[in-house]
Design a protein around this motif. Structure first.
Motif, PDB file in Angstrom:
ATOM      1  N   ALA A 158       0.804  -1.165  -0.026  1.00 47.14           N
ATOM      2  CA  ALA A 158       0.008  -0.016   0.058  1.00 47.14           C
ATOM      3  C   ALA A 158       0.676   1.234   0.157  1.00 47.14           C
ATOM      4  N   HIS A 159       2.029   1.254   0.852  1.00 44.00           N
ATOM      5  CA  HIS A 159       2.814   2.647   0.902  1.00 44.00           C
ATOM      6  C   HIS A 159       3.361   2.512  -0.526  1.00 44.00           C
ATOM      7  N   GLU A 160       3.858   1.573  -1.109  1.00 40.54           N
ATOM      8  CA  GLU A 160       4.507   1.629  -2.509  1.00 40.54           C
ATOM      9  C   GLU A 160       3.506   2.343  -3.709  1.00 40.54           C
ATOM     10  N   PHE A 161       2.187   1.956  -3.373  1.00 41.51           N
ATOM     11  CA  PHE A 161       1.100   2.685  -4.271  1.00 41.51           C
ATOM     12  C   PHE A 161       0.925   4.050  -4.089  1.00 41.51           C
ATOM     13  N   ALA A 162       1.003   4.300  -2.672  1.00 39.05           N
ATOM     14  CA  ALA A 162       0.679   5.783  -2.204  1.00 39.05           C
ATOM     15  C   ALA A 162       2.363   6.598  -2.706  1.00 39.05           C
ATOM     16  N   GLN A 163       3.370   6.102  -2.436  1.00 41.04           N
ATOM     17  CA  GLN A 163       4.555   6.827  -2.858  1.00 41.04           C
ATOM     18  C   GLN A 163       4.695   6.932  -4.303  1.00 41.04           C
ATOM     19  N   ALA A 164       4.318   5.868  -5.132  1.00 41.47           N
ATOM     20  CA  ALA A 164       4.572   6.091  -6.413  1.00 41.47           C
ATOM     21  C   ALA A 164       3.711   6.951  -7.145  1.00 41.47           C
ATOM     22  N   THR A 165       2.256   7.092  -6.682  1.00 39.31           N
ATOM     23  CA  THR A 165       1.353   7.953  -7.003  1.00 39.31           C
ATOM     24  C   THR A 165       1.677   9.378  -6.790  1.00 39.31           C
ATOM     25  N   LEU A 166       2.114   9.666  -5.628  1.00 40.60           N
ATOM     26  CA  LEU A 166       2.558  11.116  -5.264  1.00 40.60           C
ATOM     27  C   LEU A 166       3.901  11.581  -6.199  1.00 40.60           C
ATOM     28  N   ILE A 167       4.827  10.680  -6.163  1.00 43.36           N
ATOM     29  CA  ILE A 167       6.078  10.711  -6.963  1.00 43.36           C
ATOM     30  C   ILE A 167       5.786  11.147  -8.474  1.00 43.36           C
ATOM     31  N   HIS A 168       4.685  10.535  -9.043  1.00 43.78           N
ATOM     32  CA  HIS A 168       4.440  10.862 -10.360  1.00 43.78           C
ATOM     33  C   HIS A 168       3.622  12.073 -10.583  1.00 43.78           C
ATOM     34  N   LEU A 169       2.848  12.374  -9.575  1.00 44.93           N
ATOM     35  CA  LEU A 169       2.101  13.644  -9.619  1.00 44.93           C
ATOM     36  C   LEU A 169       3.000  14.803  -9.555  1.00 44.93           C
ATOM     37  N   ALA A 170       4.092  14.771  -8.687  1.00 45.48           N
ATOM     38  CA  ALA A 170       4.906  15.753  -8.428  1.00 45.48           C
ATOM     39  C   ALA A 170       5.825  16.248  -9.635  1.00 45.48           C
ATOM     40  N   GLY A 171       5.910  15.242 -10.512  1.00 44.04           N
ATOM     41  CA  GLY A 171       6.532  15.471 -11.693  1.00 44.04           C
ATOM     42  C   GLY A 171       5.630  16.251 -12.676  1.00 44.04           C
ATOM     43  N   LYS A 172       4.490  16.629 -12.456  1.00 51.64           N
ATOM     44  CA  LYS A 172       3.463  17.362 -13.188  1.00 51.64           C
ATOM     45  C   LYS A 172       2.943  18.434 -12.521  1.00 51.64           C
ATOM     46  N   TYR A 173       2.808  18.425 -11.367  1.00 52.96           N
ATOM     47  CA  TYR A 173       2.128  19.561 -10.331  1.00 52.96           C
ATOM     48  C   TYR A 173       3.072  19.932  -9.293  1.00 52.96           C
ATOM     49  N   ASP A 174       3.145  21.253  -8.700  1.00 56.45           N
ATOM     50  CA  ASP A 174       3.845  21.692  -7.384  1.00 56.45           C
ATOM     51  C   ASP A 174       3.242  21.107  -6.230  1.00 56.45           C
ATOM     52  N   ARG A 175       3.972  21.223  -5.025  1.00 53.44           N
ATOM     53  CA  ARG A 175       3.482  20.567  -4.010  1.00 53.44           C
ATOM     54  C   ARG A 175       2.158  21.301  -3.413  1.00 53.44           C
ATOM     55  N   LYS A 176       2.055  22.534  -3.874  1.00 50.13           N
ATOM     56  CA  LYS A 176       0.777  23.439  -3.181  1.00 50.13           C
ATOM     57  C   LYS A 176      -0.303  22.742  -4.014  1.00 50.13           C
ATOM     58  N   MET A 177      -0.302  22.529  -5.037  1.00 47.12           N
ATOM     59  CA  MET A 177      -1.670  21.986  -5.835  1.00 47.12           C
ATOM     60  C   MET A 177      -1.857  20.616  -5.417  1.00 47.12           C
ATOM     61  N   ILE A 178      -0.567  19.891  -5.290  1.00 50.21           N
ATOM     62  CA  ILE A 178      -1.087  18.575  -4.747  1.00 50.21           C
ATOM     63  C   ILE A 178      -1.644  18.610  -3.171  1.00 50.21           C
ATOM     64  N   ALA A 179      -1.134  19.383  -2.601  1.00 52.00           N
ATOM     65  CA  ALA A 179      -1.725  19.705  -1.101  1.00 52.00           C
ATOM     66  C   ALA A 179      -3.288  20.053  -1.302  1.00 52.00           C
ATOM     67  N   ASP A 180      -3.516  20.958  -2.185  1.00 50.35           N
ATOM     68  CA  ASP A 180      -4.988  21.372  -2.258  1.00 50.35           C
ATOM     69  C   ASP A 180      -5.794  20.146  -2.862  1.00 50.35           C
ATOM     70  N   ASN A 181      -5.480  19.175  -3.503  1.00 47.43           N
ATOM     71  CA  ASN A 181      -6.212  18.288  -4.137  1.00 47.43           C
ATOM     72  C   ASN A 181      -5.936  16.786  -3.336  1.00 47.43           C
TER      73      ASN A 181
END
Length: 387
Positions: A158-181
């Protein structure tokens, strides 16, 4: 929940509560309203036995279930052991989550303070608002992991899925937008993991059938379903009668608690009572009677099991029908679609297996499983009972 009352008839109070549930469209909950016997001073449950004319046939009726070969013997399918434990989590597709489009709007958490208004037309008025935090909640893969552990039981996976998802989205969006969503991302990840878990579990289930590691059969041991020899009912329970008020004649038990039926199920029971070819019908009880274990965790408990008479012997049956009824608002839902797939699979397996494999109890019987919609159940039952 409990209701405590002072100097009031327990039966009268329970009747009022049940009637209230019926008026609110919650009739299915009526059977769960019971009185504490010690407090209410009521008698123990009544024991109702099978009608004499159906005893012999009902005692020999055994319905098949899905079995797996384990330790050189056949055992009922265990979801956790036989399905969930075999799911290949490395085959999960997270692309729909990785390709999410995040919102530009900022998530806000605001506390509104209101008070009674001096203006009688307004009743209340807002005194102020306090912004409790900026943006969304803190982006934390551990927190995200906890939110999906009910779907993915292994916390490391489960942690691998969470980590992989956040790492991938971090390559497209800044941290604030990820936090907002962040809440939105977690919800979408849960949905996708649930869909993938269902897909992979179905593959395992069907592969086990194809490889003969699983069969739909009767073993003749304690694992199979047989009709209960008796049922217990609450002393205050009311029996279901025919639509014209006369007692039921074709139900397996003389007393059938009315509170266990919703309106569609009552209509089906009344219909069955009027069919000449019907031998007997039984209201299958959830979590107590015949169940089908599929590739999802929760078993399927059909609504009705009924039989039609033999053309050669009116004191025996030749066909067994297992039926689930669904309201129109539930047709097309994932749960209904799943049940229809499982029933279709049951029909396929029952036909594919030889009668000897299904067991002597159903050797010369025809088995059929059907999901009936609220607007078509009568037409389908007409066809089924004419076969």
């Amino acid at each position: 929940s409990y209701v405590f009352c002072f100097k009031q008839s327990a039966n009268a109070l329970l009747t009022s509560i049940r009637d209230g549930f019926s008026r609110e469209g919650l009739g299915d909950l009526k059977g769960q309203i019971v009185a504490d016997l010690e407090e209410a001073g009521e008698q123990p449950d009544r024991l109702i036995k099978i009608r004499d004319r159906f005893k012999k046939s009902a005692s020999s009726a055994i319905l098949p279930v899905f079995m797996v070969r384990r330790n050189r013997s056949w055992k009922p399918v265990n979801y956790e052991m036989d399905i969930a434990a075999q799911i290949p989590w490395d085959h999960v597709d997270l692309e729909p989550v990785r390709s999410l489009t995040l919102s530009m709007s900022e998530e806000k958490d605001i506390e509104h303070i209101a008070t009674l208004s001096e203006d009688i037309k307004r009743v209340i008025e807002e005194k102020g608002a306090i912004k409790l935090k900026e943006g969304g909640i803190r982006v934390d893969p551990v927190f995200m992991t906890r939110q999906i552990c009910d779907i993915v039981p292994n916390p490391w996976v489960a942690h691998e899925f969470a980590q992989a998802t956040l790492i991938h989205l971090a390559g497209k969006y800044d941290r604030k937008m990820i936090a907002d969503n962040f809440v939105f991302i977690i919800e979408e990840l849960r949905k996708q993991l649930d869909r993938e878990k269902d897909r992979l579990a179905e593959n395992i289930f069907r592969q086990m059938l194809a490889s003969d590691r699983m069969r739909f059969l009767v073993i003749g041991e304690k694992f199979d379903f047989t009709f209960p020899k008796s049922i217990s009912v609450k002393p205050a329970a009311r029996t279901l009668n025919r639509k014209d008020g006369r007692p039921l004649q074709l139900s397996l038990f003389e007393f059938v608690p009315e509170e266990e039926f919703n309106e569609t199920e009552k209509a089906v029971a009344w219909y069955l009572e009027g069919q000449k070819r019907l031998f007997f019908w039984y209201r299958n009880r959830s979590r107590r009677d015949y169940a089908i274990q599929g590739w999802r965790k929760h078993k399927i408990y059909p609504d009705f099991i009924f039989t039609s008479t033999s053309s050669e012997n009116e004191d025996d049956y030749e066909q067994v029908y297992v039926v689930e009824t669904k309201g129109l608002h539930l047709m097309g839902s994932p749960d209904t679609d799943y049940k229809m797939e499982m029933f279709s699979l049951c029909n396929k397996e029952a036909k594919a297996r030889s009668r000897s494999e299904l067991g002597l109890a159903v050797k010369n019987k025809v088995l059929r499983f059907e999901v009936l919609a609220e607007d078509e159940w009568e037409a389908k039952l007409n066809d089924m009972l004419q076969e």
